[in-house]
Design a protein around this motif. Structure first.
Motif, mmCIF file in Angstrom:
data_model
loop_
_atom_site.group_PDB
_atom_site.id
_atom_site.type_symbol
_atom_site.label_atom_id
_atom_site.label_comp_id
_atom_site.label_asym_id
_atom_site.label_seq_id
_atom_site.Cartn_x
_atom_site.Cartn_y
_atom_site.Cartn_z
ATOM 1 N N UNK A 100 0.834 -1.206 0.000
ATOM 2 C CA UNK A 100 0.000 0.000 0.000
ATOM 3 C C UNK A 100 0.864 1.249 0.000
ATOM 4 N N UNK A 101 0.244 2.334 -0.403
ATOM 5 C CA UNK A 101 0.823 3.665 -0.281
ATOM 6 C C UNK A 101 -0.074 4.504 0.624
ATOM 7 N N UNK A 102 0.563 5.203 1.550
ATOM 8 C CA UNK A 102 -0.094 6.178 2.407
ATOM 9 C C UNK A 102 0.605 7.512 2.223
ATOM 10 N N UNK A 103 -0.028 8.575 2.687
ATOM 11 C CA UNK A 103 0.620 9.882 2.633
ATOM 12 C C UNK A 103 0.283 10.679 3.886
ATOM 13 N N UNK A 104 1.190 11.572 4.218
ATOM 14 C CA UNK A 104 1.014 12.389 5.412
ATOM 15 C C UNK A 104 1.506 13.804 5.135
ATOM 16 N N UNK A 105 0.591 14.751 5.220
ATOM 17 C CA UNK A 105 0.922 16.159 5.095
ATOM 18 C C UNK A 105 1.225 16.713 6.481
ATOM 19 N N UNK A 106 1.950 17.822 6.567
ATOM 20 C CA UNK A 106 2.305 18.388 7.870
ATOM 21 C C UNK A 106 1.077 18.662 8.730
ATOM 22 N N UNK A 149 -1.150 16.619 9.757
ATOM 23 C CA UNK A 149 -2.324 15.804 9.436
ATOM 24 C C UNK A 149 -2.048 14.335 9.717
ATOM 25 N N UNK A 150 -3.137 13.553 9.671
ATOM 26 C CA UNK A 150 -3.040 12.116 9.868
ATOM 27 C C UNK A 150 -2.393 11.456 8.645
ATOM 28 N N UNK A 151 -1.884 10.243 8.857
ATOM 29 C CA UNK A 151 -1.375 9.451 7.735
ATOM 30 C C UNK A 151 -2.577 8.790 7.051
ATOM 31 N N UNK A 152 -2.787 9.149 5.788
ATOM 32 C CA UNK A 152 -3.978 8.733 5.049
ATOM 33 C C UNK A 152 -3.679 7.667 4.004
ATOM 34 N N UNK A 153 -4.626 6.779 3.837
ATOM 35 C CA UNK A 153 -4.543 5.760 2.792
ATOM 36 C C UNK A 153 -4.615 6.408 1.410
ATOM 37 N N UNK A 154 -3.798 5.909 0.485
ATOM 38 C CA UNK A 154 -3.828 6.377 -0.901
ATOM 39 C C UNK A 154 -4.267 5.255 -1.838
ATOM 40 N N UNK A 155 -3.559 4.125 -1.789
ATOM 41 C CA UNK A 155 -3.856 3.009 -2.694
ATOM 42 C C UNK A 155 -3.253 1.732 -2.134
ATOM 43 N N UNK A 156 -3.827 0.598 -2.535
ATOM 44 C CA UNK A 156 -3.301 -0.697 -2.113
ATOM 45 C C UNK A 156 -3.492 -1.711 -3.223
ATOM 46 N N UNK A 157 -2.642 -2.745 -3.183
ATOM 47 C CA UNK A 157 -2.739 -3.831 -4.161
ATOM 48 C C UNK A 157 -2.486 -5.144 -3.440
#
Length: 121
Positions: A35-41, A43-51
């Motif tokens: 999976x890929x997650x992302x985190x902006x300053x 903010x929470x670490x958010x789900x982006x995509x998974x396989x």
């Protein structure tokens, strides 16, 4: 112990594209959901995509149709192709692995160090 290393982040203007890569080692890569997650300053670490290991894919609504997740098990690598980038996509992007797919960061046992993606307006 699975070790993950991301690469491919950078600075692009809005509307541009980037491809992130995540190389895994230390385990049987093909057995893991990625999976890929992302985190902006701030903010929470958010789900982006998974396989999944069977290549079933999942996306957050805001990236559906713009981002594509894929995997090459022969290279122990998962990719995130990001097109039509928007300023709100700016964040540190993290690769994650676990034996079951999920959309919550606490569901993943293994993490990379992150790579910065910045889309300027």
């Amino acid at each position: 112990q699975v070790h993950l290393v991301e690469s491919g982040g950078g600075l692009v203007t809005a509307g541009g594209s980037l491809r992130l890569s995540c190389v895994g080692s230390g385990g049987t890569f093909s057995n893991y959901a990625m999976a890929w997650f992302r985190q902006a300053p701030g903010k929470e670490r958010d789900f982006v995509a998974a396989i999944t290991w069977g290549r079933r894919t999942y996306y957050r609504d805001s990236v559906e149709g713009r981002f594509t997740i894929s995997r090459d098990n022969a290279k122990n690598t998962v990719y995130l192709q990001m097109d039509s980038l928007k300023p709100e996509d700016t964040a540190v992007y993290y690769c994650a692995a676990d034996q079951k797919v999920g959309t919550i960061h606490m569901e993943y046992a293994y993490w990379g160090q992150g790579t910065q993606v910045t889309a300027s307006s």
